[in-house]
Scaffold this motif. Structure first.
Motif, mmCIF file in Angstrom:
data_model
loop_
_atom_site.group_PDB
_atom_site.id
_atom_site.type_symbol
_atom_site.label_atom_id
_atom_site.label_comp_id
_atom_site.label_asym_id
_atom_site.label_seq_id
_atom_site.Cartn_x
_atom_site.Cartn_y
_atom_site.Cartn_z
ATOM 1 N N UNK A 77 4.231 18.743 -24.936
ATOM 2 C CA UNK A 77 4.725 18.951 -23.572
ATOM 3 C C UNK A 77 3.564 19.070 -22.592
ATOM 4 N N UNK A 78 2.493 19.741 -22.996
ATOM 5 C CA UNK A 78 1.310 19.849 -22.127
ATOM 6 C C UNK A 78 0.685 18.469 -21.947
ATOM 7 N N UNK A 79 0.523 17.739 -23.039
ATOM 8 C CA UNK A 79 -0.081 16.403 -22.981
ATOM 9 C C UNK A 79 0.741 15.455 -22.107
ATOM 10 N N UNK A 80 2.063 15.584 -22.166
ATOM 11 C CA UNK A 80 2.955 14.700 -21.399
ATOM 12 C C UNK A 80 3.182 15.211 -19.976
ATOM 13 N N UNK A 81 2.491 16.277 -19.604
ATOM 14 C CA UNK A 81 2.592 16.878 -18.264
ATOM 15 C C UNK A 81 4.001 17.379 -17.966
ATOM 16 N N UNK A 82 4.719 17.778 -18.985
ATOM 17 C CA UNK A 82 6.024 18.413 -18.795
ATOM 18 C C UNK A 82 5.885 19.923 -18.776
ATOM 19 N N UNK A 83 4.688 20.410 -19.093
ATOM 20 C CA UNK A 83 4.429 21.840 -19.170
ATOM 21 C C UNK A 83 3.039 22.085 -18.610
ATOM 22 N N UNK A 84 2.920 23.113 -17.747
ATOM 23 C CA UNK A 84 1.623 23.428 -17.178
ATOM 24 C C UNK A 84 1.342 24.909 -17.385
ATOM 25 N N UNK A 85 0.076 25.279 -17.230
ATOM 26 C CA UNK A 85 -0.327 26.674 -17.373
ATOM 27 C C UNK A 85 0.319 27.506 -16.270
ATOM 28 N N UNK A 86 0.627 28.749 -16.571
ATOM 29 C CA UNK A 86 1.242 29.649 -15.603
ATOM 30 C C UNK A 86 0.368 29.807 -14.366
ATOM 31 N N UNK A 87 -0.945 29.955 -14.547
ATOM 32 C CA UNK A 87 -1.849 30.111 -13.404
ATOM 33 C C UNK A 87 -1.784 28.890 -12.484
ATOM 34 N N UNK A 88 -1.708 27.721 -13.093
ATOM 35 C CA UNK A 88 -1.624 26.492 -12.303
ATOM 36 C C UNK A 88 -0.312 26.442 -11.525
ATOM 37 N N UNK A 89 0.774 26.817 -12.158
ATOM 38 C CA UNK A 89 2.076 26.832 -11.486
ATOM 39 C C UNK A 89 2.083 27.839 -10.341
ATOM 40 N N UNK A 90 1.495 29.020 -10.579
ATOM 41 C CA UNK A 90 1.435 30.041 -9.530
ATOM 42 C C UNK A 90 0.591 29.542 -8.351
ATOM 43 N N UNK A 91 -0.499 28.842 -8.618
ATOM 44 C CA UNK A 91 -1.340 28.306 -7.542
ATOM 45 C C UNK A 91 -0.575 27.286 -6.714
ATOM 46 N N UNK A 92 0.222 26.450 -7.378
ATOM 47 C CA UNK A 92 1.025 25.456 -6.662
ATOM 48 C C UNK A 92 2.034 26.154 -5.758
ATOM 49 N N UNK A 93 2.700 27.173 -6.272
ATOM 50 C CA UNK A 93 3.680 27.914 -5.479
ATOM 51 C C UNK A 93 2.989 28.576 -4.290
ATOM 52 N N UNK A 94 1.831 29.194 -4.522
ATOM 53 C CA UNK A 94 1.098 29.837 -3.425
ATOM 54 C C UNK A 94 0.690 28.814 -2.361
ATOM 55 N N UNK A 95 0.243 27.633 -2.777
ATOM 56 C CA UNK A 95 -0.112 26.585 -1.814
ATOM 57 C C UNK A 95 1.103 26.166 -0.989
#
Length: 178
Positions: A77-95
């Motif tokens: 899932x990570x390799x297929x970009x269906x899953x990302x790290x929590x920190x990365x997701x939080x940064x996207x939401x903050x942006x």
């Protein structure tokens, strides 16, 4: 001495099952369809204990296979970009929230020149932004609590099979060694 029929009645199995256990070496046969009572009882107990042990091992092996399959699914899932790290997701939401806040800051001035109405719009927008910030903070705390719980559990989690186990191959020649 008892027959397979009587042994079967004692063990609550069929006579064929008694003969099968004898063929497999669990119960010692004394003659044609003849068994010592003690051999029948002890052999059947050994068989049941071995079956229980194998069932427990099979269940543990199944849990290990499921955990490995889950780990592989997550890596894929990570390799297929269906899953990302929590920190990365939080940064996207903050942006995204930052962009939304910046864009809504000029909204009252774009809507009206009336200063009192602008103040009303600013108050409404700020209320919305506060609610969004409160919900984001609450969800962020929940994510952090879950992460802290996982990290607290991780040091106590089971390692790989055989990890830090003593080498029992040297004991194999001794009587009573497993």
């Amino acid at each position: 001495m008892i027959t397979s029929a009587l042994a079967a009645r004692l063990l609550m199995v069929s006579p064929e099952r008694v003969r099968q256990l004898a063929k497999e070496g669990w119960i010692e046969k004394q003659g044609r369809d003849q068994f010592y009572l003690v051999d029948v009882v002890q052999g059947y107990i050994r068989f049941r204990n071995d079956s229980d042990r194998r069932a427990q091992k099979t269940a543990a092996d199944s849990r290990v296979r499921e955990a490995r399959a889950r780990e592989i699914e997550l890596r894929n899932a990570v390799r297929e970009a269906r899953l990302i790290e929590t920190d990365e997701a939080m940064a996207i939401v903050e942006d995204m929230i930052g962009l939304f806040r910046a864009e809504t800051a000029g909204l009252p001035a774009r809507v009206t020149r009336d200063l009192q109405f602008r103040k009303t719009i600013e108050t409404a927008v700020n209320d919305i932004l506060e609610r969004v910030a409160d919900i984001a903070a609450e969800r962020g705390r929940a994510v952090e609590e879950a992460r802290a719980a996982r990290e607290a559990i991780a040091p106590h989690a089971a390692g790989h099979m055989g990890e830090r186990e003593p080498d029992i191959s040297a004991d194999s020649g001794r009587a009573g060694a497993a």
